[in-house]
Scaffold this active site. Structure first.
Site, PDB file in Angstrom:
ATOM      1  N   TYR A   1      -2.364 -45.839  75.740  1.00 53.17           N
ATOM      2  CA  TYR A   1      -2.448 -47.012  76.628  1.00 53.17           C
ATOM      3  C   TYR A   1      -1.948 -46.573  78.003  1.00 53.17           C
ATOM      4  O   TYR A   1      -1.311 -45.526  78.127  1.00 53.17           O
ATOM      5  CB  TYR A   1      -1.673 -48.222  76.072  1.00 53.17           C
ATOM      6  CG  TYR A   1      -0.194 -48.043  75.859  1.00 53.17           C
ATOM      7  CD1 TYR A   1       0.730 -48.501  76.795  1.00 53.17           C
ATOM      8  CD2 TYR A   1       0.292 -47.429  74.705  1.00 53.17           C
ATOM      9  CE1 TYR A   1       2.095 -48.348  76.590  1.00 53.17           C
ATOM     10  CE2 TYR A   1       1.660 -47.271  74.496  1.00 53.17           C
ATOM     11  CZ  TYR A   1       2.549 -47.724  75.440  1.00 53.17           C
ATOM     12  OH  TYR A   1       3.899 -47.572  75.240  1.00 53.17           O
TER      13      TYR A   1
ATOM     14  N   HIS B   1       0.517 -41.116  77.257  1.00 56.05           N
ATOM     15  CA  HIS B   1      -0.391 -41.566  78.301  1.00 56.05           C
ATOM     16  C   HIS B   1      -1.284 -40.422  78.762  1.00 56.05           C
ATOM     17  O   HIS B   1      -0.890 -39.260  78.693  1.00 56.05           O
ATOM     18  CB  HIS B   1       0.402 -42.116  79.480  1.00 56.05           C
ATOM     19  CG  HIS B   1       1.371 -43.172  79.069  1.00 56.05           C
ATOM     20  ND1 HIS B   1       0.965 -44.371  78.529  1.00 56.05           N
ATOM     21  CD2 HIS B   1       2.720 -43.203  79.072  1.00 56.05           C
ATOM     22  CE1 HIS B   1       2.029 -45.091  78.230  1.00 56.05           C
ATOM     23  NE2 HIS B   1       3.107 -44.401  78.547  1.00 56.05           N
TER      24      HIS B   1
END
Ligand code: C5P
Length: 287
Positions: free
Chosen positions: A215, A263
């Site tokens: 995310y 990430h």
């Protein structure tokens, strides 16, 4: 009293008189406008229910086990306690809203960007990003501080709290902290708290990052958010050390295998560079 902000935004398809800066972010650029126009309302508001689909995606980011209706009840409770506040200033030909987005990259050390950062109307910092002891390099002003419970720091009464909720307990933490006065020793009567919508997180993940990485990072979410709040955006403190780690200006990196966590640091960085090349943002590299 604590108040939550309601927020409105739109990206016009063509040039009208958009803002009071020399150059406005909203000036038409097909690549950019398409990305920006796909955005939902960035902040949660009384009436902004998210869809079941959005909830299902959001649940996966930090393995939330509780149900959609539990989420909805929690959000309702928040808005019972904190009535919505007036909107943030919208863009208008009469003024120029400038934003400094300050990431936590180690090469802010020695940068002497402090005065330049403070010169912006809105200065957004995040997580453990602090100013005390680093004023010359990062400045002193913080109008907005982005955080979630695990990254929370005390704020003074000149700083708005921007909560990034990654799970339901983050919303409960907000309720508890604000009612008990834990995070912020506020002396003023009014204060604005805003909560990033899970729908905005999902939008950044799918539309900007094309579903890559687990995310979006706090910093990347904040950067995209700032482009909705401001007419001009300057970006500081984003990048990685030589080994590809997201090190911080306020501490020595202990975990040499940190990389960029879960990430997609490279993709986020490439997009930031693209925004810079298209002159949508100013990008300050450090030294
Ligand atoms: O590490 P932390 O999440 O607190 O840093 C805030 C944000 O700043 C990150 O989410 C990332 O987007 C950005 N950052 C960066 N390079 C670093 C450290 C942080 O781009 N070396």
């Amino acid at each position: 009293s604590w108040i939550l902000s309601v927020y409105h935004d739109s990206f016009p398809p063509q040039n009208t008189s958009l803002c009071g800066c020399d150059k406005c972010l909203k000036e038409y650029d097909p690549w950019f406008s398409e990305l920006m126009n796909a955005s939902p309302e960035p902040f949660l508001a009384m009436k902004s229910n998210i869809s079941q689909d959005t909830f299902t995606w959001w649940k996966g980011i930090q393995f939330e086990k509780r149900s959609f209706s539990y989420y909805n009840t929690t959000v309702e409770r928040i808005f019972q306690v904190f009535p919505p506040s007036p909107d943030f200033a919208e863009s208008s030909p009469d003024h120029c809203r400038t934003c400094a987005v300050v990431g936590n990259f180690g090469n802010l050390n020695g940068s002497r960007y402090g005065p330049l950062i403070d010169f912006h109307d809105i200065v957004i910092r995040m997580n453990h990003g602090r100013t005390k002891g680093f004023e010359k390099d990062v400045g002193t002003k913080t109008t907005h501080h982005v955080m979630y419970p695990q990254s929370s720091t005390n704020l003074d009464n000149t700083t708005h709290l921007v909560l990034f909720p990654f799970k339901i307990s983050d919303l409960q933490w907000l309720l508890k902290s604000l009612t008990q006065g834990i995070i912020i020793q506020h002396k003023s009567d009014t204060y604005t708290v805003v909560i990033l919508s899970p729908a905005f997180m999902k939008y950044v993940h799918f539309v900007w990052l094309k579903n890559k990485g687990h995310y979006p990072s706090t910093g990347f979410l904040t950067l995209i958010l700032s482009m909705h709040m401001c007419d001009e955006v300057s970006v500081f403190g984003f990048g990685a050390d030589r080994a590809g780690n997201w090190n911080h200006y306020y501490e020595i990196l202990k975990n040499q295998r940190l990389r960029t966590g879960n990430h997609h640091g490279n993709l986020e960085y490439e997009l930031i560079q693209e925004l810079y090349q298209r002159q949508k943002i100013s990008f300050f590299r450090g030294w």
